[in-house]
Design a protein around this motif. Structure first.
Motif, PDB file in Angstrom:
ATOM      1  N   SER A 202      -5.540 -35.431 -24.607  1.00 24.99           N
ATOM      2  CA  SER A 202      -4.364 -35.369 -23.729  1.00 24.99           C
ATOM      3  C   SER A 202      -4.014 -36.765 -23.220  1.00 24.99           C
ATOM      4  N   GLY A 203      -5.038 -37.565 -22.949  1.00 21.69           N
ATOM      5  CA  GLY A 203      -4.791 -38.935 -22.488  1.00 21.69           C
ATOM      6  C   GLY A 203      -4.039 -39.759 -23.503  1.00 21.69           C
ATOM      7  N   ASP A 204      -4.379 -39.600 -24.792  1.00 26.22           N
ATOM      8  CA  ASP A 204      -3.679 -40.359 -25.834  1.00 26.22           C
ATOM      9  C   ASP A 204      -2.261 -39.829 -26.050  1.00 26.22           C
ATOM     10  N   LEU A 205      -2.053 -38.535 -25.832  1.00 22.78           N
ATOM     11  CA  LEU A 205      -0.691 -37.998 -25.876  1.00 22.78           C
ATOM     12  C   LEU A 205       0.160 -38.646 -24.784  1.00 22.78           C
ATOM     13  N   LEU A 206      -0.404 -38.749 -23.601  1.00 26.39           N
ATOM     14  CA  LEU A 206       0.316 -39.382 -22.488  1.00 26.39           C
ATOM     15  C   LEU A 206       0.604 -40.854 -22.800  1.00 26.39           C
ATOM     16  N   LYS A 207      -0.401 -41.524 -23.340  1.00 23.86           N
ATOM     17  CA  LYS A 207      -0.236 -42.943 -23.682  1.00 23.86           C
ATOM     18  C   LYS A 207       0.887 -43.121 -24.696  1.00 23.86           C
ATOM     19  N   GLY A 208       0.963 -42.210 -25.651  1.00 20.02           N
ATOM     20  CA  GLY A 208       2.014 -42.279 -26.656  1.00 20.02           C
ATOM     21  C   GLY A 208       3.405 -42.064 -26.098  1.00 20.02           C
ATOM     22  N   LEU A 209       3.466 -41.447 -24.924  1.00 21.94           N
ATOM     23  CA  LEU A 209       4.753 -41.245 -24.251  1.00 21.94           C
ATOM     24  C   LEU A 209       5.054 -42.350 -23.256  1.00 21.94           C
ATOM     25  N   GLY A 210       4.197 -43.378 -23.242  1.00 21.06           N
ATOM     26  CA  GLY A 210       4.415 -44.500 -22.333  1.00 21.06           C
ATOM     27  C   GLY A 210       3.982 -44.220 -20.907  1.00 21.06           C
TER      28      GLY A 210
END
Length: 324
Positions: A202-210
């Motif tokens: 989930s953290g990397d999903l958030l990171k991918g959304l800036g």
């Protein structure tokens, strides 16, 4: 000493005791059965943290999240744990509540079988994905992520089916779904077993959304008529208990022995413990609130207000003044 003096002395002592009782700081906390707030309140009482800080913790367990919400609305509970969407919805219905401190970050992620040919999020296209509901926050974030990075909405380009978190392992083993979004603790257990792997967190999903990887999902939500001093002490107790839980190896078997979580294979306890600790917030600032606001906007943009449950996040429902 005369009888009348003795009587007067006894009366004064009784009144003093009565006044002390009235002045005692107490807080009523509503726990969802199986929820991790019960781990923390167990730790607070196990270590005597509430007594050390000068208040009494009264914890009541309710059968479901809906039951804890009813308890909060009615005043039977002064504090519960719930997500950032729910606190806005409660405020919109004129319930006197606010989110006073983050309890858990967005954790977990997308899980696939170890042998799966799904190697990247883009490979989810055309596959069957299991989620606990169509309003699951990680699913909504995944939808925004695939639309932003892969050019498709996973809700439209894949088949998303509702599967309860404990059953996702069975469904994947039978090939009925090719990927799943379990709750964080089931993710930890499935990956620890070696048969599954995490495709993306989930953290990397958030990171991918800036967005920061530390966006809170769950909050301590309190009634605004709760004594602020006692509430502040409870928030501090939560943080102190979490620190003790991270350091104390003996706590975790004791928590399981208290039937606060069912873990058939205790060999998975280290993975559960590590994942729990990774989801703990370490700060509570306006920057965290702004990140939550931006995330909500992205979810509404991809899924619509009907799915998310609101048209905008009410930042007035959050209180950043409680700092343990």
């Amino acid at each position: 000493m005369s009888q009348s003096v003795r009587a007067l002395t006894g009366l004064i002592a009784l009144l003093a005791l009565s006044g002390a009782t009235r002045a005692e700081k107490t807080i009523d906390v509503g726990l969802q059965a199986g929820g991790t707030l019960s781990w923390v309140t167990f730790a607070i009482q196990r270590y005597g943290i509430d007594k050390q800080l000068g208040f009494t913790l009264n914890a009541t367990t309710y059968a479901s999240k809906d039951a804890t919400r009813v308890a909060l609305r009615s005043g039977a509970a002064q504090v519960v744990v719930d997500d950032f969407i729910e606190v806005t919805l409660l405020r919109q219905k004129n319930f006197p509540v606010s989110a006073v401190y983050p309890f858990s970050l967005l954790a977990g992620g997308i899980v696939v079988p170890q042998s799966s040919d799904i190697r990247a999020v883009a490979d989810l296209k055309g596959k069957t994905l299991g989620a606990t509901s169509l309003t699951d926050k990680t699913l909504l974030i995944l939808r925004a992520y695939t639309k932003a990075t892969a050019g498709f909405d996973v809700q439209d380009a894949s088949k998303v089916v509702s599967v309860s978190s404990p059953l996702m392992e069975q469904f994947m083993n039978r090939g009925e779904i090719q990927a799943g979004i379990p709750f964080w603790h089931h993710t930890a257990r499935m990956v620890a077993g070696g048969t599954f792997r995490q495709l993306i967190s989930s953290g990397d999903l958030l990171k991918g959304l800036g967005l920061p990887q530390t966006v809170p999902l769950l909050y301590l939500i309190a009634r605004t008529d709760t004594d602020p001093t006692t509430l502040g002490l409870f928030v501090k107790a939560v943080r102190l208990a979490e620190d003790r839980m991270k350091a104390d190896d003996s706590f975790w078997p004791a928590m399981l022995d208290a039937n606060l979580y069912v873990l058939p294979d205790r060999g998975q306890l280290p993975a559960l413990r590590t994942q729990w600790a990774a989801g703990l917030p370490t700060h509570w600032t306006t920057a965290d609130l702004n990140a939550t606001l931006l995330l909500t906007r992205k979810m509404i943009a991809v899924a619509g207000p009907d799915v998310v449950g609101l048209t905008r996040l009410d930042t007035r429902a959050f209180n950043t003044s409680y700092q343990p």
